[in-house]
Structures are given as structure tokens and as C-alpha cells.
Design an enzyme around this catalytic site. Structure first.
Site, PDB file in Angstrom:
ATOM      1  CB  THR A 171     -16.634   7.465   1.877  1.00 20.47           C
ATOM      2  OG1 THR A 171     -16.850   6.364   2.765  1.00 20.47           O
ATOM      3  CG2 THR A 171     -17.612   8.575   2.184  1.00 20.47           C
ATOM      4  CD  GLN A 174     -14.365   6.467   5.731  1.00 19.54           C
ATOM      5  OE1 GLN A 174     -14.706   5.313   6.020  1.00 19.54           O
ATOM      6  NE2 GLN A 174     -14.992   7.177   4.811  1.00 19.54           N
ATOM      7  CG  ASN A 175      -8.712   8.167   1.794  1.00 22.57           C
ATOM      8  OD1 ASN A 175      -9.534   7.244   1.871  1.00 22.57           O
ATOM      9  ND2 ASN A 175      -8.862   9.184   0.971  1.00 22.57           N
ATOM     10  CG  ASP A 189      -4.168   8.784   0.397  1.00 19.92           C
ATOM     11  OD1 ASP A 189      -5.102   8.223  -0.199  1.00 19.92           O
ATOM     12  OD2 ASP A 189      -4.213   9.981   0.739  1.00 19.92           O
ATOM     13  CG  HIS A 235     -10.191   4.166   9.007  1.00 19.02           C
ATOM     14  ND1 HIS A 235     -11.028   3.981   7.924  1.00 19.02           N
ATOM     15  CD2 HIS A 235     -10.995   4.320  10.081  1.00 19.02           C
ATOM     16  CE1 HIS A 235     -12.279   3.979   8.351  1.00 19.02           C
ATOM     17  NE2 HIS A 235     -12.292   4.210   9.658  1.00 19.02           N
ATOM     18  NE  ARG A 256      -2.886  -1.404  -0.641  1.00 16.50           N
ATOM     19  CZ  ARG A 256      -2.435  -2.523  -1.211  1.00 16.50           C
ATOM     20  NH1 ARG A 256      -2.125  -3.570  -0.466  1.00 16.50           N
ATOM     21  NH2 ARG A 256      -2.307  -2.595  -2.518  1.00 16.50           N
TER      22      ARG A 256
END
Ligand code: APR
Length: 236
Positions: free
Chosen positions: A177, A90-91, A93, A108, A60
């Protein structure tokens, strides 16, 4: 910060990074099509096969390092000229940060970081990022470092500050999302009755169970978000 600026809270998901080349989870070519959550995204998986889990997140991370922010991310930075903008994502990255957003709260976790399995407050940068988390990279208790990612079944420590931000928002922008995963998916219900809520997603109009106030905009982040920002900049 200019106190009388309107407050915008962005609730973003994997879809905002899709046009940057980062796979989403539940679209046809999504991550959960090729991996079982219970093999790579639960505390039990980490205990059972740390090498598989750490390898999954190193993949990832490699994808994220190759990606660049897209116009969806950069348009949200422009909003900061006239609004008090907070990003709740929520990403895992860092594309919001790389685009230049000043306030980003990760619900997250963060793919650029590793954390002790003993002391959850021992969170460190992965250095060098290109190498990812290496097996044998141990914390001060002699235990293998783990990805700083919230696995299914684990608490979401940032949900309280995120809910508070939504409670104070004048405008809530939900972008990219599927609203499948709680508690993140429930954040919109903290919005004040007079707050405006927009949902930008190619499937927005077929979303079920949304608050009736939500204005659904079917579109991709790379085009629909800049359009939304143009409107909001005119209204400010
Ligand atoms: N622009 C905007 N939205 C898009 C685009 C795009 N170009 N492409 C896809 N989408 C939308 C899809 O329609 C879908 O609604 O992005 C959403 C992606 O949904 P998911 O893959 O479920 O991602 P997300 O909602 O962020 O998942 C939430 O689930 O697996 C966990 O922790 C993981 O944070 C993740 C959480």
C-alpha cells in the site's frame, strides 16, 4: 482458537494483488492514471452518471474474476497454522478469501456485492457475478443498486473494528500500500509500543513519515511475503 497464539494483523493494499494481474491505483500503469477519481469514485459521480460508475466497477469485477491469488496471499494463509491472523484489506477483490484466509475485513468495500442507495445495510451478492450490476437492477425502494464500494468522501464503517484489531496485535504486516489514503493509512499508529511492524513494498525504503519502529522490506509481495512468513513460522 488457541488463546495464547500471537496475534498478527495484516494491512494489505492493491500491491498484494498486483502480481495476480489486478491494477494498482497509483503505480505508473495505475487506475488513476486512466480515470479521474471524481468521475468514477465519488457519490457525486454516482448521482451524475450511474451508468459510468457502475460500468467502471463492473470492469473491476471482470478483472478480479480473471485473477487468481498469488504466493503473497497464500503465504498469509500458512501463518494461520501458528498465529491468530486477521487480514484488514483496502482491496475490494476477494483474493485473500479465495486463497483461504479465515478472517478478512474489507475497509473500502467488496467488488462482489451491491448495495441499496437508500438502506446502507441492504447489501447483497451480485448474482451472477459475471454479469456485474445491471442498470435497472432496483432495490426495494425502486432505486438503482450501487457498488458496495467506499467512495472518496464517504465514511469507512469498518475503521473502528480495524483499529481495535491493530491495538491487540503483537505483529503488524503492512503489505503493498502507498499509505496515501486515510483513515486506512493511519491504522499502524494504533499498534502497541511493543508490537513489531513490518512494511513490505517495492518502495518501502523510500516511504516518508513512517513510525521509526517500522522495519521496511523492499520487495514484491509474491516473493517477500513468503520469505517473511518463513521467518515468522520459525520464530513462532
Ligand atoms: N508487491 C507489493 N507491493 C506492490 C507491488 C507488488 N508486486 N506492486 C506495486 N506495489 C505497491 C506500490 O509500490 C504501492 O506502494 O503497491 C502500492 C499500491 O499503492 P496504491 O496504488 O496507492 O494502492 P493502495 O495503497 O491500496 O490505495 C489505497 O486508494 O484509490 C483508493 O480505495 C482505493 O483502496 C485504495 C486506496
Amino acid at each position: 482458537m488457541n488463546e495464547n497464539r500471537k496475534k498478527i494483523v495484516v494491512l494489505s493494499g492493491a500491491g498484494i494483488s498486483a502480481e495476480s494481474g489486478i491494477q494498482t491505483f497509483r503505480d505508473s500503469d495505475g487506475l488513476w492514471e486512466n480515470y479521474r477519481v471524481e468521475d468514477v469514485c465519488t457519490p457525486e459521480a454516482l448521482a451524475r452518471d450511474p451508468e459510468l460508475v457502475i460500468g467502471f466497477y463492473n470492469q473491476r469485477l471482470a478483472q478480479v474474476l480473471k485473477a487468481k491469488p498469488n504466493p503473497g496471499h497464500t503465504a498469509l494463509v500458512e501463518l494461520e497454522q501458528k498465529y491468530d491472523v486477521r487480514i484488514v484489506t483496502q482491496n475490494i477483490d476477494d483474493l485473500h478469501e479465495r486463497a483461504g484466509s479465515s478472517n478478512v475485513l474489507h475497509l473500502h468495500g467488496d467488488i462482489r456485492k451491491k448495495r441499496s442507495q437508500v438502506d446502507p445495510d441492504d447489501i447483497e451478492d451480485i448474482v451472477p457475478l459475471e454479469k456485474g450490476i445491471r442498470m435497472g437492477d432496483l432495490d426495494r425502494y425502486g432505486k438503482q443498486f450501487r457498488p458496495h464500494i467506499v467512495f472518496f468522501g464517504e465514511a469507512v464503517p469498518n475503521i473502528e473494528p480495524a483499529a481495535k484489531l491493530v491495538e491487540e496485535a503483537d505483529i503488524v504486516l503492512i503489505i503493498g500500500t502507498s499509505l496515501n489514503v486515510y483513515p486506512a493509512a493511519g491504522l499502524m499508529y494504533y499498534a502497541r509500543p511493543d508490537a513489531k511492524i513490518y512494511y513490505i513494498d517495492p518502495k518501502a525504503e523510500s516511504a516518508k513519515g513512517l513510525d521509526k519502529r517500522v522495519v521496511c522490506i523492499a520487495g514484491k509481495a509474491g516473493t517477500a511475503v513468503p520469505e517473511m512468513v518463513r521467518q515468522l513460522m520459525e520464530e513462532a
